[in-house]
Design an enzyme around this catalytic site. Structure first.
Site, PDB file in Angstrom:
ATOM      1  N   ASP A  17     -10.842 -10.753   8.360  1.00  0.00           N
ATOM      2  CA  ASP A  17      -9.501 -10.982   7.837  1.00  0.00           C
ATOM      3  C   ASP A  17      -8.718 -11.596   9.000  1.00  0.00           C
ATOM      4  O   ASP A  17      -8.698 -11.023  10.089  1.00  0.00           O
ATOM      5  CB  ASP A  17      -8.939  -9.625   7.418  1.00  0.00           C
ATOM      6  N   ASP A 107      -3.091  -8.306  -1.062  1.00  0.00           N
ATOM      7  CA  ASP A 107      -3.102  -7.255  -0.055  1.00  0.00           C
ATOM      8  C   ASP A 107      -1.908  -6.338  -0.310  1.00  0.00           C
ATOM      9  O   ASP A 107      -0.757  -6.768  -0.203  1.00  0.00           O
ATOM     10  CB  ASP A 107      -3.008  -7.900   1.332  1.00  0.00           C
ATOM     11  N   GLU A 109      -0.098  -2.926   0.925  1.00  0.00           N
ATOM     12  CA  GLU A 109      -0.028  -1.954   2.023  1.00  0.00           C
ATOM     13  C   GLU A 109       1.372  -1.382   2.119  1.00  0.00           C
ATOM     14  O   GLU A 109       2.295  -1.857   1.457  1.00  0.00           O
ATOM     15  CB  GLU A 109      -0.352  -2.631   3.357  1.00  0.00           C
TER      16      GLU A 109
END
Length: 148
Positions: A17, A107, A109
């Protein structure tokens, strides 16, 4: 705990990543180190492009590394539609049916779990984002389904 034999572990492709946190990457060196794929941070929220996105998107594939683009979501701040539209505007030109492009990635988070603008749950928000990106890709002839 899961124990896996060394032989099985050696057969699993290694991926990374990447974003501005890694600085300027030498993609041929990455390829020679055995990295088989990478996901590249493209966007965050509805107004940030990662400062290394264009460099990585261009040079990873040229260095032999299949590349995917990802979006760092802020569902606590923006609707899924606005973030998906922004992501596609930036990353869409780099998502191709070329055998070197991985599916787009979402993503989630940190603050992602504290609220969901325009959605009843985080799952609903993520599904809205994935549907919007899938539809944007289909509009230009690309069949893909994002990963989370």
């Amino acid at each position: 705990m899961l124990f896996v034999s060394g032989q099985l572990m050696a057969q699993r492709p290694l991926g990374i990543d990447v974003s501005h946190y890694q600085g300027t990457i030498n993609w041929p060196t990455v390829a020679s180190a055995g990295i088989a794929f990478a996901w590249n941070k493209a966007t965050e929220g509805s107004s940030t492009v990662d400062s290394t996105f264009y460099y990585n998107a261009t040079n990873a594939k040229a260095g032999g590394i299949p590349m995917g683009c990802y979006h760092y979501a802020h569902p606590e701040l923006h609707t899924a539609a606005s973030e998906a539209t922004y992501f596609w505007a930036v990353a869409g030109p780099y998502i191709k049916a070329d055998g070197k492009s991985l599916p787009p990635m979402l993503d989630l988070e940190g603050g992602a779990f504290s609220g969901h603008v325009g959605a009843t749950t985080l799952s609903d928000w993520a599904n809205q984002w994935c549907t919007a990106v899938t539809n944007s890709a289909a509009a230009v002839g690309i069949v893909t389904k994002p990963v989370i």
